[in-house]
Design an enzyme around this catalytic site. Sequence first.
Site, short mmCIF file in Angstrom:
data_model
loop_
_atom_site.label_atom_id
_atom_site.label_comp_id
_atom_site.label_asym_id
_atom_site.label_seq_id
_atom_site.Cartn_x
_atom_site.Cartn_y
_atom_site.Cartn_z
N ILE A 1 0.90 -1.15 0.00
CA ILE A 1 0.00 0.00 0.00
C ILE A 1 0.93 1.20 0.00
O ILE A 1 1.52 1.54 1.03
CB ILE A 1 -0.94 -0.01 1.22
CG1 ILE A 1 -1.88 -1.22 1.13
CG2 ILE A 1 -1.74 1.28 1.30
CD1 ILE A 1 -2.83 -1.35 2.29
N PRO A 2 1.14 1.83 -1.16
CA PRO A 2 2.29 2.72 -1.38
C PRO A 2 2.20 4.09 -0.75
O PRO A 2 2.10 5.12 -1.43
CB PRO A 2 2.35 2.81 -2.91
CG PRO A 2 0.92 2.65 -3.34
CD PRO A 2 0.32 1.67 -2.37
N CYS A 3 2.27 4.14 0.57
CA CYS A 3 2.20 5.43 1.26
C CYS A 3 3.43 6.29 0.98
O CYS A 3 3.43 7.49 1.27
CB CYS A 3 2.00 5.23 2.76
SG CYS A 3 3.18 4.11 3.53
N HIS A 4 4.49 5.68 0.40
CA HIS A 4 5.67 6.48 0.05
C HIS A 4 5.39 7.44 -1.10
O HIS A 4 6.17 8.35 -1.36
CB HIS A 4 6.84 5.55 -0.31
CG HIS A 4 6.58 4.67 -1.49
ND1 HIS A 4 5.95 3.45 -1.37
CD2 HIS A 4 6.85 4.83 -2.82
CE1 HIS A 4 5.86 2.90 -2.58
NE2 HIS A 4 6.40 3.72 -3.47
N ARG A 5 4.26 7.27 -1.79
CA ARG A 5 3.93 8.14 -2.93
C ARG A 5 3.17 9.40 -2.51
O ARG A 5 2.76 10.18 -3.35
CB ARG A 5 3.10 7.36 -3.96
CG ARG A 5 3.87 6.19 -4.57
CD ARG A 5 3.01 5.34 -5.49
NE ARG A 5 3.72 4.10 -5.88
CZ ARG A 5 3.15 3.02 -6.37
NH1 ARG A 5 1.83 3.01 -6.56
NH2 ARG A 5 3.87 1.96 -6.68
#
Length: 353
Positions: free
Chosen positions: A321-325
């Site tokens: 779940i790409p919270c780094h984006r």
Amino acid sequence: NTSNMAVLQLSFEEKYQALVDRDATYEGIFFAAVKTTGIFCLPTCPARKPKPENVEFFESVKEALDLGYRPCLRCKPLAATTELPSWWAPIQQRLQDLPSEKVKDYHLREMQINPAQVRRWFKKHHGLTFQAYQRSMRLNRAFGTLRDGGKVSDAAFATGYESLSGFHEAFKNKLGFPPSSVVEERDVIVVKRLLTPLGPMLAGATTEGICLLEFADRRMLETQISRLRKYFKLPLMPGTNNLLDELAKELQDYFEGNLRTFKVPLQHPGTDFQKTVWKELREVPYGSTISYLTLARKIGRIKAVRAVANANGDNRMALLIPCHRIIGADGQLRGYGGGVWRKEWLIRHERGG
């Protein structure tokens, strides 16, 4: 922190001698940084060795990067963190071939492997001793045998226990319930360390889906594990299963630039609001970034920017779940559970940089 203590037990002299000898058994135990060049290396780096007064040692890539050191272009310490020590392959093969055997120090010496290095490596990467790791793996296999309808006696003796009472006690202490109560519907959270170019990650999975993927040095890791126990009411057990094997392959493909969308199923309990945020996070395209404000607007909660940021921080599925984006409205990188340096690396990686 057990991993920190394992590293601190090594003297400067021992680490420096390992660096001079290019000793591969110390791979993953420490990184060497050279003050005069601003570069950090693996213990096995072929470059000319610096004077002792110009060297300092770190236990992780993060520590070296945080102090401004750059990764060496010759030994590539970021890429090499995905590799296991050379001595692990024969040990792993022995554990697979003789699942009921307890591999002791004298077995390791017979295999020309230094037991002290094995102990340090397991403390560093698994947070437990090699013997405790073996014990957990045996109980994991026993649980699988029982889940498949096997007898308690078969599970005990096939995993090296000489008495049913000893097996019963060890099983109950580890999992919290007796082996006789295992039925097909019962589950556990299997946890495994996965090495990546950005350092080790801790992954967890039930038989239904991945429920945890965090960088092993994240401060909130213990909190996230505690929440998983509360949500699922299941014990955690070191080992692997089909989903963790699938995740490992997908992570490898991702870091090699060959995968943009993870397909492994997830189990990600949370509040309705958190689930809404996490669902929208998965819609952010690979190689793109959006702001917390934009994310709040997308879910129809324009005034809930701070709550969106909190839900982002509560995500326990790094990369999946790409919270780094998610970045600040001003384009600046904001906090990231795995460290802003990792966030920057991931964004650059996805943009082909």
